[in-house]
Design a protein around this motif. Structure first.
Motif, mmCIF file in Angstrom:
data_model
loop_
_atom_site.group_PDB
_atom_site.id
_atom_site.type_symbol
_atom_site.label_atom_id
_atom_site.label_comp_id
_atom_site.label_asym_id
_atom_site.label_seq_id
_atom_site.Cartn_x
_atom_site.Cartn_y
_atom_site.Cartn_z
ATOM 1 N N VAL A 1 13.524 37.430 9.015
ATOM 2 C CA VAL A 1 12.662 38.022 10.045
ATOM 3 C C VAL A 1 12.079 39.332 9.529
ATOM 4 C CG1 VAL A 1 12.616 39.028 12.363
ATOM 5 C CG2 VAL A 1 13.915 36.934 11.933
ATOM 6 N N GLU A 2 10.776 39.448 9.604
ATOM 7 C CA GLU A 2 10.089 40.663 9.147
ATOM 8 C C GLU A 2 10.131 41.761 10.195
ATOM 9 O OE1 GLU A 2 5.454 41.651 8.603
ATOM 10 O OE2 GLU A 2 6.221 40.239 7.101
ATOM 11 N N SER A 3 9.933 41.395 11.460
ATOM 12 C CA SER A 3 9.924 42.403 12.528
ATOM 13 C C SER A 3 10.203 41.733 13.866
ATOM 14 C CB SER A 3 8.575 43.135 12.584
ATOM 15 O OG SER A 3 7.515 42.212 12.803
ATOM 16 N N ILE A 4 10.595 42.560 14.842
ATOM 17 C CA ILE A 4 10.880 42.082 16.192
ATOM 18 C C ILE A 4 10.021 42.855 17.184
ATOM 19 C CG2 ILE A 4 12.639 41.735 17.965
ATOM 20 C CD1 ILE A 4 14.742 41.882 15.760
ATOM 21 N N LEU B 1 9.703 37.249 17.365
ATOM 22 C CA LEU B 1 10.200 37.526 16.026
ATOM 23 C C LEU B 1 9.169 37.067 15.006
ATOM 24 C CD1 LEU B 1 12.772 36.126 17.838
ATOM 25 C CD2 LEU B 1 14.001 37.268 15.987
ATOM 26 N N LYS B 2 8.721 37.993 14.172
ATOM 27 C CA LYS B 2 7.749 37.658 13.127
ATOM 28 C C LYS B 2 8.500 37.241 11.875
ATOM 29 C CE LYS B 2 3.610 39.309 10.753
ATOM 30 N NZ LYS B 2 2.678 40.456 10.556
ATOM 31 N N GLU C 1 2.202 30.079 13.327
ATOM 32 C CA GLU C 1 2.602 29.999 11.921
ATOM 33 C C GLU C 1 3.598 31.077 11.528
ATOM 34 O OE1 GLU C 1 -1.686 28.480 12.157
ATOM 35 O OE2 GLU C 1 -0.425 29.962 13.127
ATOM 36 N N ARG C 2 3.640 32.171 12.273
ATOM 37 C CA ARG C 2 4.494 33.294 11.878
ATOM 38 C C ARG C 2 5.467 33.766 12.948
ATOM 39 N NH1 ARG C 2 2.863 36.675 7.602
ATOM 40 N NH2 ARG C 2 4.845 37.734 7.941
ATOM 41 N N TYR C 3 5.369 33.253 14.176
ATOM 42 C CA TYR C 3 6.166 33.828 15.264
ATOM 43 C C TYR C 3 7.066 32.811 15.956
ATOM 44 C CZ TYR C 3 3.872 38.375 15.177
ATOM 45 O OH TYR C 3 3.428 39.612 14.801
ATOM 46 N N VAL C 4 8.281 33.269 16.237
ATOM 47 C CA VAL C 4 9.243 32.550 17.060
ATOM 48 C C VAL C 4 9.470 33.361 18.324
ATOM 49 C CG1 VAL C 4 11.690 31.904 17.256
ATOM 50 C CG2 VAL C 4 10.394 31.308 15.192
#
Length: 355
Positions: A152-155, A173-174, A115-118
């Protein structure tokens, strides 16, 4: 003399017992076994997370299943690839990336895995001052009104990328917000046990075509993992990496289309190498690799190697799962709004199920 020998033997025995009882003198092989067992248990724990979420994603895929009657007859192909029908690969992610001090955008591919990560490759994300946009739910590259763009929130970058040889080439990637699933947006399952004898593997992405153009539409190409010519090319390439050859053998997959002249190209980096799941549903896949790099220059011809190197998902899975689904169990059990067998006619992953 006899008493002296007995005394000496007792002294040696006492010292040996004291050493054996010392916490600093544990048997080294026993310690190694313990470390291996602890790592195995930890890895198994992370793998179970991925398997649990896969069951959920398959249910969504079955719920949103649709027929794909579109014909693959477009002549504008990515290294002889095909247009992806709408809804066939609902996990595909388009990444556009630029340094904040630059005006030039680059493009990579990726896959939605929760749901949140690529998931993508690290070599696309090496700069620390990046602006990134991710598009989900669309097979088109430009702003055509389909899909949705995410910040993107964070990597999370896998440690110690060896740039020259693309070793450890994986990143997560979040997204800045949670993704809501629909027929065009469903995460892909992650491979937990690589077999190596898959009959059908598919690479997909928005990479350049053989004429050097960036395609407007998502492309896919069916690649082989076996074959005498392919295995020879792969062996030659891996042997040429010298000290990294052993690493390549355990953490990468070599795939290609030597017989069909199919391959991935620049812009496909980060996209999935996937295999169909035997779930009974047409749009459920398992990702076995991540497009890392290739051996050619993205043209068609007899001198091209038509092989690509893909980061092996199974090798990196414990690291992936520990980030995507943290140890709080509530983060990786079925969502409350997930479809269930009691409300929908769903399919179950089974080796006996006909796809």
């Amino acid at each position: 003399m006899a008493n002296s020998m007995i005394l000496l033997s007792c002294t040696i025995l006492s010292l040996w017992i004291a050493e054996a009882r010392s916490p600093y003198a544990a048997n080294s092989s026993s310690k190694k076994r313990q470390v291996v067992e602890e790592k195995q248990n930890s890895d198994d724990y992370q793998i179970r997370k991925a398997e649990t979420k896969c069951e959920e994603y398959v249910q969504y895929g079955c719920l949103y299943q649709k027929s794909f009657d579109e014909k693959y007859n477009d002549k504008d192909q990515i290294l002889n690839g095909e247009n992806v029908p709408e809804g066939m690969l609902p996990h595909m992610a388009l990444l556009i990336i630029k340094n904040k001090t630059s005006t030039i955008w680059t493009r990579c591919s990726g896959s939605l895995i929760s749901e949140r990560y690529v998931m993508s490759v690290r070599h696309c994300l090496e700069s620390l001052d990046l602006e990134i946009k991710i598009k989900l739910g669309s097979i088109y590259r430009t702003n055509d009104g389909t899909g949705k763009w995410y910040d993107v929130e964070s990597i999370h970058r896998y440690p110690e990328l060896i740039t020259k040889h693309f070793v450890n080439d994986i990143a997560l990637l979040k997204l800045s917000e949670e993704v809501h699933f629909n027929p065009h947006v469903i995460p892909i399952c992650l491979n937990t046990k690589y077999k190596g004898d898959y009959e059908r593997t598919i690479a997909s992405g928005w990479g350049f075509t053989e004429d050097g153009r960036a395609p407007e539409r998502l492309k896919m190409a069916e690649l082989a993992l076996k074959g005498e010519a392919l295995e020879l090319k792969c062996h030659q390439y891996i042997k040429g990496t010298k000290k990294y050859a052993d690493i390549y053998k355990i953490q990468t997959i070599c795939a290609g289309g030597i017989d069909t002249q199919k391959d991935t190209c620049k812009g496909d980096s980060g996209g999935p190498l996937q295999v169909p799941l035997e779930s009974g549903c047409p749009n459920t896949y398992e990702q076995i690799g991540i497009t890392s790099f290739g051996g050619g220059n993205c043209t068609i011809g007899p001198t091209q190697p038509y092989i690509g190197i893909y980061a092996k998902v199974e090798y990196f899975l414990p690291w992936i799962a520990s980030i995507v689904w943290p140890d709080d169990e509530s983060n990786y059990v079925h969502r409350e709004d997930a479809p269930t067998n009691s409300t929908e006619q769903l399919c179950v992953i089974s080796n006996d199920t006909q796809s």
